[in-house]
Write a protein that holds these residues in place. Structure first.
Motif, short mmCIF file in Angstrom:
data_model
loop_
_atom_site.label_atom_id
_atom_site.label_comp_id
_atom_site.label_asym_id
_atom_site.label_seq_id
_atom_site.Cartn_x
_atom_site.Cartn_y
_atom_site.Cartn_z
N THR A 26 0.88 -1.14 -0.17
CA THR A 26 -0.03 0.02 0.13
C THR A 26 0.89 1.21 -0.18
N GLY A 27 1.87 1.30 0.73
CA GLY A 27 2.92 2.38 0.81
C GLY A 27 3.67 2.55 -0.61
N VAL A 28 3.88 1.38 -1.22
CA VAL A 28 4.53 1.41 -2.59
C VAL A 28 3.35 2.21 -3.39
N VAL A 29 2.02 1.87 -3.64
CA VAL A 29 1.08 2.38 -4.36
C VAL A 29 1.05 4.00 -4.30
N PHE A 30 0.68 4.38 -2.81
CA PHE A 30 0.84 5.88 -2.66
C PHE A 30 2.11 6.47 -2.98
N GLY A 31 3.31 5.63 -2.77
CA GLY A 31 4.34 6.37 -3.13
C GLY A 31 4.94 6.52 -4.43
N THR A 32 4.51 5.57 -5.58
CA THR A 32 4.63 5.68 -6.90
C THR A 32 3.73 6.81 -7.45
N GLY A 33 2.44 6.92 -6.68
CA GLY A 33 1.38 7.58 -7.38
C GLY A 33 0.75 6.88 -8.51
N GLY A 147 2.88 -0.26 12.65
CA GLY A 147 2.23 0.12 11.31
C GLY A 147 2.60 1.27 10.31
N LEU A 148 2.84 2.22 11.17
CA LEU A 148 3.13 3.53 10.37
C LEU A 148 4.48 3.28 9.77
N VAL A 149 5.57 2.88 10.35
CA VAL A 149 6.80 2.72 9.66
C VAL A 149 6.78 1.90 8.51
N THR A 150 5.82 0.89 8.55
CA THR A 150 5.54 -0.25 7.49
C THR A 150 5.28 0.64 6.41
N TYR A 151 3.97 1.10 6.30
CA TYR A 151 3.62 1.96 5.32
C TYR A 151 4.64 3.30 4.82
N GLY A 154 7.13 1.37 2.50
CA GLY A 154 6.75 1.15 1.09
C GLY A 154 6.98 2.39 0.32
N TRP A 155 6.30 3.38 0.91
CA TRP A 155 6.49 4.68 0.13
C TRP A 155 7.76 5.12 -0.03
N CYS A 156 8.87 5.01 1.03
CA CYS A 156 10.17 5.40 0.63
C CYS A 156 10.75 4.34 -0.47
N ALA A 157 10.52 3.12 -0.30
CA ALA A 157 11.00 2.17 -1.25
C ALA A 157 10.71 2.70 -2.90
N ALA A 158 9.48 3.19 -2.90
CA ALA A 158 8.93 3.46 -4.17
C ALA A 158 9.50 4.89 -4.44
N GLY A 159 10.07 5.70 -3.95
CA GLY A 159 10.42 6.86 -4.11
C GLY A 159 9.97 8.22 -3.59
N GLY A 160 8.88 7.84 -2.89
CA GLY A 160 8.55 8.89 -1.78
C GLY A 160 7.82 9.96 -2.51
N GLU A 161 7.06 9.83 -3.45
CA GLU A 161 6.08 10.88 -3.84
C GLU A 161 5.03 11.12 -2.90
N PRO A 165 -3.65 11.07 0.77
CA PRO A 165 -4.24 9.88 1.40
C PRO A 165 -3.31 8.80 1.98
N LEU A 166 -1.92 8.73 1.66
CA LEU A 166 -1.31 7.51 2.49
C LEU A 166 -1.26 8.10 3.89
N LEU A 167 -0.96 9.47 4.38
CA LEU A 167 -1.09 9.91 5.62
C LEU A 167 -2.27 9.60 6.41
N ILE A 168 -3.34 9.79 5.94
CA ILE A 168 -4.72 9.48 6.45
C ILE A 168 -4.92 7.82 6.59
#
Length: 292
Positions: A26-33, A147-151, A154-161, A165-168
């Motif tokens: 989920t973090g990856v999806v939000f991270g790549t946009g 939980g928060l660190v896991t999301y 994923g966001w960081c691994a994807a590039g961190g855009e 919605p990821l935050l919420i």
């Protein structure tokens, strides 16, 4: 050793390991946009492997430290039953920690920092000078952080855009873990009391603990639903919010009715509904973000 590796995997609760991977995804999806399959890089897979090793190690540590109460509670896990020796579990744990750090360091320094935080919180939960698992505030703080660190990983691994919605979503589902995840303590009062833990059913008693968890589940579910339906910055989260709110109703019904009163297996029903809600929520969100 392969047999011990399999038992270590069983000890780490595969159903929990998978939900951590869904959080990471989920973090990856939000991270790549973008949808899963777009902008995919090998580094993401390496980071996911490292994260799996970290969460596996954390739950294996927990199994090692919970041996007395697990036996008192009649747990069927390999360590409690003596099928997985403590020495083998400890060795595997160290191997997993090394793998987690190596994989994440290979991806980026930021990922290495995040996995270090994850492992530190996991260690403090089970083995710190005053383990977080022993008290309700400690449980809430540590589980929510995991939980928060896991999301975030994923966001960081994807590039961190950045994505609101990821935050919420990350905050809501991490609070779901921390506030409603205590349903796991309902069938384990004997062992937890033996270990000196201060879980909700021990502090408040079964009836009040069930009512409290039902209220907290409802607050999380309905707040998420209302926010997703009314706030512009929560775009795309409404289907997932509907699932969480429905899950909160189901958890409350199971908690407050007779269908979760009885032996240990029956008393685990609220926890199963809690976990099912997590799976359904992440699956709903991810299914809308898969390349056709």
């Amino acid at each position: 050793m392969p047999r011990f590796g399999y038992l270590a995997w069983v000890e780490a609760r595969p159903v929990v390991q998978l939900i951590f991977q869904l959080r990471f995804a989920t973090g990856v999806v939000f991270g790549t946009g973008s949808a899963i399959g777009h902008n995919f890089r090998p580094g993401i897979a390496v980071a996911a492997l490292g994260w799996l090793a970290a969460t596996w190690a954390i739950y294996l540590i927990n199994g090692v430290t919970d041996i007395a109460e697990d036996r008192e509670n009649g747990s069927q896990r390999p360590i409690a039953q003596g099928r997985l020796p403590l020495s083998a579990a400890t060795t595997i744990c160290w191997i997993l920690v090394a793998l987690a750090v190596a994989c994440c360091l290979f991806v980026s320094v930021h990922m290495a920092v995040l996995v270090a935080i994850m492992l530190a919180v996991g260690w403090a939960y089970s083995m710190g000078p005053c383990p977080f698992k022993m008290s309700m505030p400690g449980f809430l703080a540590s589980v929510t952080t995991l939980g928060l660190v896991t999301y975030l990983a994923g966001w960081c691994a994807a590039g961190g855009e950045w994505s609101n919605p990821l935050l919420i979503f990350g905050i809501v589902m991490s609070l779901w873990m921390g506030l409603v995840g205590s349903t796991k303590d309902l069938p384990d009062t004997e062992g937890d009391r033996l270990a000196g833990r201060r879980t909700p059913p021990i502090v408040f008693g079964q009836q009040r603990a069930r009512a409290l968890i039902a209220i907290l589940a409802s607050v999380v579910g309905w707040t998420f639903l209302i926010a997703s339906a009314t706030a512009r910055w929560a775009g795309g989260l409404l289907p997932a919010a509907v699932v969480v709110c429905t899950g909160s109703i189901a958890v409350s019904v199971v908690l407050l009715s007779a269908i979760s009163r009885g032996d240990r297996r029956v008393r685990r029903r609220p926890y199963r509904v809690f976990m099912t809600t997590q799976y359904a929520t992440h699956t709903t969100l991810l299914s809308a973000n898969v390349v056709p």
